[in-house]
Scaffold this active site. Structure first.
Site, PDB file in Angstrom:
ATOM      1  N   ASP A   1       1.380  -1.583   0.220  1.00  0.00           N
ATOM      2  CA  ASP A   1      -0.303  -0.009   0.024  1.00  0.00           C
ATOM      3  C   ASP A   1       1.117   0.917   0.076  1.00  0.00           C
ATOM      4  O   ASP A   1       2.333   1.131   0.861  1.00  0.00           O
ATOM      5  CB  ASP A   1      -0.993  -0.170   1.222  1.00  0.00           C
ATOM      6  CG  ASP A   1      -2.768   0.933   1.132  1.00  0.00           C
ATOM      7  OD1 ASP A   1      -3.172   0.869   0.826  1.00  0.00           O
ATOM      8  OD2 ASP A   1      -1.810   2.275   1.203  1.00  0.00           O
ATOM      9  N   ILE A   2       0.088   2.151  -1.071  1.00  0.00           N
ATOM     10  CA  ILE A   2       1.269   3.613  -0.827  1.00  0.00           C
ATOM     11  C   ILE A   2       0.842   4.301   0.347  1.00  0.00           C
ATOM     12  O   ILE A   2       2.286   5.247   0.536  1.00  0.00           O
ATOM     13  CB  ILE A   2       0.455   3.881  -1.944  1.00  0.00           C
ATOM     14  CG1 ILE A   2       2.113   5.069  -2.708  1.00  0.00           C
ATOM     15  CG2 ILE A   2      -0.273   5.147  -1.475  1.00  0.00           C
ATOM     16  CD1 ILE A   2       1.122   5.806  -4.408  1.00  0.00           C
TER      17      ILE A   2
ATOM     18  N   GLN B   1     -14.527   2.748   0.892  1.00  0.00           N
ATOM     19  CA  GLN B   1     -13.751   2.270   0.159  1.00  0.00           C
ATOM     20  C   GLN B   1     -13.361   3.661  -0.688  1.00  0.00           C
ATOM     21  O   GLN B   1     -14.287   3.886  -0.768  1.00  0.00           O
ATOM     22  CB  GLN B   1     -14.708   1.398  -0.834  1.00  0.00           C
ATOM     23  CG  GLN B   1     -13.878   0.662  -1.901  1.00  0.00           C
ATOM     24  CD  GLN B   1     -14.737  -0.978  -2.820  1.00  0.00           C
ATOM     25  OE1 GLN B   1     -15.891  -1.463  -1.975  1.00  0.00           O
ATOM     26  NE2 GLN B   1     -14.837  -0.867  -3.475  1.00  0.00           N
TER      27      GLN B   1
ATOM     28  N   HIS C   1     -10.240  -5.423  -3.057  1.00  0.00           N
ATOM     29  CA  HIS C   1      -8.707  -5.946  -2.899  1.00  0.00           C
ATOM     30  C   HIS C   1      -9.058  -5.806  -1.221  1.00  0.00           C
ATOM     31  O   HIS C   1     -10.039  -5.328  -0.636  1.00  0.00           O
ATOM     32  CB  HIS C   1      -8.143  -4.724  -2.873  1.00  0.00           C
ATOM     33  CG  HIS C   1      -8.398  -2.982  -2.423  1.00  0.00           C
ATOM     34  ND1 HIS C   1      -9.152  -2.348  -3.113  1.00  0.00           N
ATOM     35  CD2 HIS C   1      -8.654  -2.039  -1.265  1.00  0.00           C
ATOM     36  CE1 HIS C   1      -9.626  -1.564  -2.355  1.00  0.00           C
ATOM     37  NE2 HIS C   1      -8.958  -1.083  -1.316  1.00  0.00           N
TER      38      HIS C   1
ATOM     39  N   HIS D   1      -7.279  -5.871   2.047  1.00  0.00           N
ATOM     40  CA  HIS D   1      -5.900  -4.899   2.986  1.00  0.00           C
ATOM     41  C   HIS D   1      -5.279  -6.816   4.074  1.00  0.00           C
ATOM     42  O   HIS D   1      -6.460  -6.790   4.335  1.00  0.00           O
ATOM     43  CB  HIS D   1      -6.159  -3.788   3.578  1.00  0.00           C
ATOM     44  CG  HIS D   1      -6.846  -2.593   2.859  1.00  0.00           C
ATOM     45  ND1 HIS D   1      -5.936  -1.534   2.944  1.00  0.00           N
ATOM     46  CD2 HIS D   1      -7.921  -2.361   2.364  1.00  0.00           C
ATOM     47  CE1 HIS D   1      -6.866  -0.561   2.285  1.00  0.00           C
ATOM     48  NE2 HIS D   1      -7.736  -1.299   2.211  1.00  0.00           N
TER      49      HIS D   1
HETATM   50  P1  5GP Z   1     -10.142   1.507   0.207  1.00  0.00           P
HETATM   51  O1  5GP Z   1     -10.027   3.334   0.376  1.00  0.00           O
HETATM   52  O2  5GP Z   1     -10.582   1.563  -1.031  1.00  0.00           O
HETATM   53  O3  5GP Z   1     -10.004   0.559   1.613  1.00  0.00           O
HETATM   54  O4  5GP Z   1      -8.342   1.329  -0.207  1.00  0.00           O
HETATM   55  C1  5GP Z   1      -7.470   1.217  -0.515  1.00  0.00           C
HETATM   56  C2  5GP Z   1      -5.743   1.710  -0.778  1.00  0.00           C
HETATM   57  O5  5GP Z   1      -5.218   1.911  -2.419  1.00  0.00           O
HETATM   58  C3  5GP Z   1      -4.916   2.246   0.250  1.00  0.00           C
HETATM   59  O6  5GP Z   1      -5.235   2.078   1.259  1.00  0.00           O
HETATM   60  C4  5GP Z   1      -4.659   3.479  -0.622  1.00  0.00           C
HETATM   61  O7  5GP Z   1      -3.376   3.969   0.122  1.00  0.00           O
HETATM   62  C5  5GP Z   1      -3.722   2.211  -1.401  1.00  0.00           C
HETATM   63  N1  5GP Z   1      -3.531   3.002  -2.518  1.00  0.00           N
HETATM   64  C6  5GP Z   1      -4.736   4.743  -3.329  1.00  0.00           C
HETATM   65  N2  5GP Z   1      -3.213   4.498  -4.586  1.00  0.00           N
HETATM   66  C7  5GP Z   1      -2.462   3.793  -4.703  1.00  0.00           C
HETATM   67  C8  5GP Z   1      -1.540   3.874  -5.230  1.00  0.00           C
HETATM   68  O8  5GP Z   1      -0.961   4.099  -6.553  1.00  0.00           O
HETATM   69  N3  5GP Z   1      -0.383   2.229  -5.814  1.00  0.00           N
HETATM   70  C9  5GP Z   1      -0.471   1.814  -4.436  1.00  0.00           C
HETATM   71  N4  5GP Z   1       0.403   0.581  -4.090  1.00  0.00           N
HETATM   72  N5  5GP Z   1      -1.511   1.879  -3.899  1.00  0.00           N
HETATM   73  C10 5GP Z   1      -2.720   3.453  -3.287  1.00  0.00           C
END
Ligand code: 5GP
Ligand code: ZN
Length: 114
Positions: free
Chosen positions: A30-31, A94, A100, A102
């Site tokens: 994760d970034i 999300q 995805h 985590h």
């Molecule tokens: P969500 O918020 O949908 O549960 O998780 C999305 C995740 O994607 C976040 O933890 C965010 O840090 C990660 N993320 C967003 N953009 C990027 C990216 O460009 N590269 C990577 N490796 N992770 C990303």
């Protein structure tokens, strides 16, 4: 999906630190890590969210769990405990619309989650 960020990572159009890859799944860092270990595990096939899963998707979801188990062991967080989280739809946080998991480990986690 042409404009999906995670599909672009699958196609290597966007760089990512890949932890595991096979024919159907990809795992990468994760970034914005929220724990010492914070990987994202995705199906290579575009699935919008858990809410969009279809009948034929069971095999890849099961495989994602196996990959999560193996990565947690390989990174040394299995015995201490880890979280496998999938935020589904906006109210749950999300923000990327490609399903995805985590995989978070390497620190204690509270309950209930925020
Ligand atoms: P969500 O918020 O949908 O549960 O998780 C999305 C995740 O994607 C976040 O933890 C965010 O840090 C990660 N993320 C967003 N953009 C990027 C990216 O460009 N590269 C990577 N490796 N992770 C990303
Ligand atoms: Zn996608």
């Amino acid at each position: 999906m042409r404009d999906c960020l995670f599909c672009r990572i699958v196609r290597k159009e966007v760089p990512a630190s890949v932890a595991f890859e096979d024919e159907t799944v990809l795992a990468f860092c994760d970034i914005h890590p929220q724990a010492p270990l914070h990987l994202l595990l995705i199906p290579k096939k575009h699935i919008r969210s858990v809410d969009a899963l279809e009948a034929g998707d069971g095999a890849v979801v099961g495989h994602l769990f196996e990959v999560a188990r193996d990565l947690a062991r390989a990174h040394g967080v299995a015995a201490g405990g880890y979280r496998l989280v999938t935020n589904t739809n906006e109210g749950a946080g999300q923000s990327v619309w490609h399903m995805h998991f985590h995989l978070l480990g390497g620190r204690p986690f509270g309950w209930p989650p925020g």
